[in-house]
Enzyme design. Structure first.
Site, mmCIF file in Angstrom:
data_model
loop_
_atom_site.group_PDB
_atom_site.id
_atom_site.type_symbol
_atom_site.label_atom_id
_atom_site.label_comp_id
_atom_site.label_asym_id
_atom_site.label_seq_id
_atom_site.Cartn_x
_atom_site.Cartn_y
_atom_site.Cartn_z
ATOM 1 N N ASN A 49 -7.805 -2.703 14.176
ATOM 2 C CA ASN A 49 -9.226 -2.884 13.815
ATOM 3 C C ASN A 49 -9.411 -4.074 12.856
ATOM 4 O OD1 ASN A 49 -8.116 -1.896 11.476
ATOM 5 N ND2 ASN A 49 -9.553 -0.197 11.218
ATOM 6 N N GLU A 57 -9.784 -1.604 5.115
ATOM 7 C CA GLU A 57 -10.454 -1.332 6.383
ATOM 8 C C GLU A 57 -11.700 -2.212 6.519
ATOM 9 O OE1 GLU A 57 -8.840 0.263 8.421
ATOM 10 O OE2 GLU A 57 -8.254 2.288 7.842
ATOM 11 N N HIS A 101 -7.654 -4.608 10.119
ATOM 12 C CA HIS A 101 -7.368 -4.332 8.704
ATOM 13 C C HIS A 101 -6.143 -5.106 8.222
ATOM 14 C CE1 HIS A 101 -4.783 -0.415 9.363
ATOM 15 N NE2 HIS A 101 -3.985 -1.450 9.213
ATOM 16 N N ASP A 112 0.828 -1.209 0.000
ATOM 17 C CA ASP A 112 0.000 0.000 0.000
ATOM 18 C C ASP A 112 0.862 1.258 0.000
ATOM 19 O OD1 ASP A 112 0.943 -0.430 2.587
ATOM 20 O OD2 ASP A 112 -1.024 -0.878 3.416
HETATM 21 C C1 GLP Z 1 -0.537 -0.131 8.659
HETATM 22 C C2 GLP Z 1 -0.227 -0.763 7.292
HETATM 23 C C3 GLP Z 1 -0.425 -2.234 7.352
HETATM 24 C C4 GLP Z 1 0.199 -2.733 8.630
HETATM 25 C C5 GLP Z 1 -0.667 -2.317 9.775
HETATM 26 C C6 GLP Z 1 -0.093 -2.631 11.152
HETATM 27 O O1 GLP Z 1 -1.406 0.913 8.631
HETATM 28 N N1 GLP Z 1 -0.930 -0.218 6.179
HETATM 29 O O2 GLP Z 1 0.132 -2.853 6.218
HETATM 30 O O3 GLP Z 1 0.287 -4.131 8.632
HETATM 31 O O4 GLP Z 1 -1.072 -0.987 9.644
HETATM 32 O O5 GLP Z 1 0.936 -1.765 11.470
HETATM 33 P P1 GLP Z 1 1.851 -1.857 12.754
HETATM 34 O O6 GLP Z 1 2.743 -3.025 12.529
HETATM 35 O O7 GLP Z 1 2.595 -0.577 12.807
HETATM 36 O O8 GLP Z 1 0.953 -2.065 13.929
#
Ligand code: GLP
Length: 241
Positions: free
Chosen positions: A133, A140, A135, A65
């Site tokens: 959440n 989302e 995702h 992303d």
């Molecule tokens: C982000 C990314 C995801 C990631 C997730 C968890 O927003 N877009 O690809 O896996 O949220 O992130 P973190 O590892 O910082 O908790």
């Protein structure tokens, strides 16, 4: 689904071992997640690379992303994250880095082009994290389980979670992103899901042991035939109960 629950100090080693076990030799196509959780995996891969234990310099890195509106040179962009934290330490040349082009005037077109590129390439192993959440990438809650790469709005929760990467300022976190869809992600031959910390416990339990449903996007992984989960005890605790 293979699951390894490991303490913090072994997390990176277990994740790197699991990744290398699934990654084909030659010029692998490696799907990379951003965020805080995989950073230690990337650091461990960099360490192994410097030590000559592994050579991923022929890999193609495919991002999940990107924020809409951030230029590749913006240090908050995922393009910069992939370059600095993954490609440079592994010696992957810029030509082998694929990130959705969030700064394009027409992000919808950039998303469609990225979808076609990823579909043509085929990802061998997709590293993934999970949002608090539920995702997956930036899909989302409510995202269709068969969705493709597209422009999405980010939830308040996600923008709040990610504000820590923007100096704690939620207003600095972009409102839109280009994300691989859940259907896109599930085409990867293998998925390595990383989850750490108590903030992920509810989401991980819902994703892995609840119903497969759009309101918990990561639950789509229950349908994938080759998933490896590396979790720490805090993220796993709701599964054990
Ligand atoms: C982000 C990314 C995801 C990631 C997730 C968890 O927003 N877009 O690809 O896996 O949220 O992130 P973190 O590892 O910082 O908790």
């Amino acid at each position: 689904m293979r699951v390894t629950v490991v303490d913090d100090e072994k997390f990176a080693i277990a994740a790197a071992d699991a990744l290398m076990a699934r990654l084909p030799a030659g010029a692998p196509r490696l799907g990379v997640a951003t965020g805080g959780t995989p950073m230690r995996l990337y650091a461990e891969l960099g360490r192994r690379s410097r030590g000559g234990e592994i050579d991923l310099s022929d890999a193609t890195l495919v991002a999940l992303d990107e924020y809409v509106g951030l230029d590749v040179d913006d240090r908050h962009s995922y393009a910069a994250y992939v370059r600095v934290r993954i490609a440079d330490p592994l010696g992957v040349p810029p030509a082998n880095i694929l990130v959705p082009q969030g700064s394009r005037e027409d992000p919808e077109a950039a998303a469609a082009e990225f979808e076609a590129v990823v579909a043509g390439l085929g990802v061998d192993v997709q590293i993934a994290g999970i949002g608090s959440n539920g995702h997956l990438a930036f899909n989302e809650p409510g995202s269709p389980l068969d969705s493709m790469t597209r422009v999405v709005g980010l939830s308040e929760q996600t923008r709040r979670d990610n504000a820590r990467f923007f100096g704690g300022r939620i207003e600095a976190v972009p409102r839109y992103a280009i994300t691989q869809g859940l259907g896109t992600i599930c085409r990867a031959r293998s998925v390595l899901l990383l989850a750490a910390g108590p903030a992920k416990a509810d989401a991980l339990a819902a994703a892995l042991s609840g119903p497969v449903a759009a309101d918990v996007p990561a639950s789509v992984l229950q349908r994938h035939p080759d998933v490896t989960v590396i979790a720490d005890p805090a993220a796993w605790c709701k599964m054990a109960s």
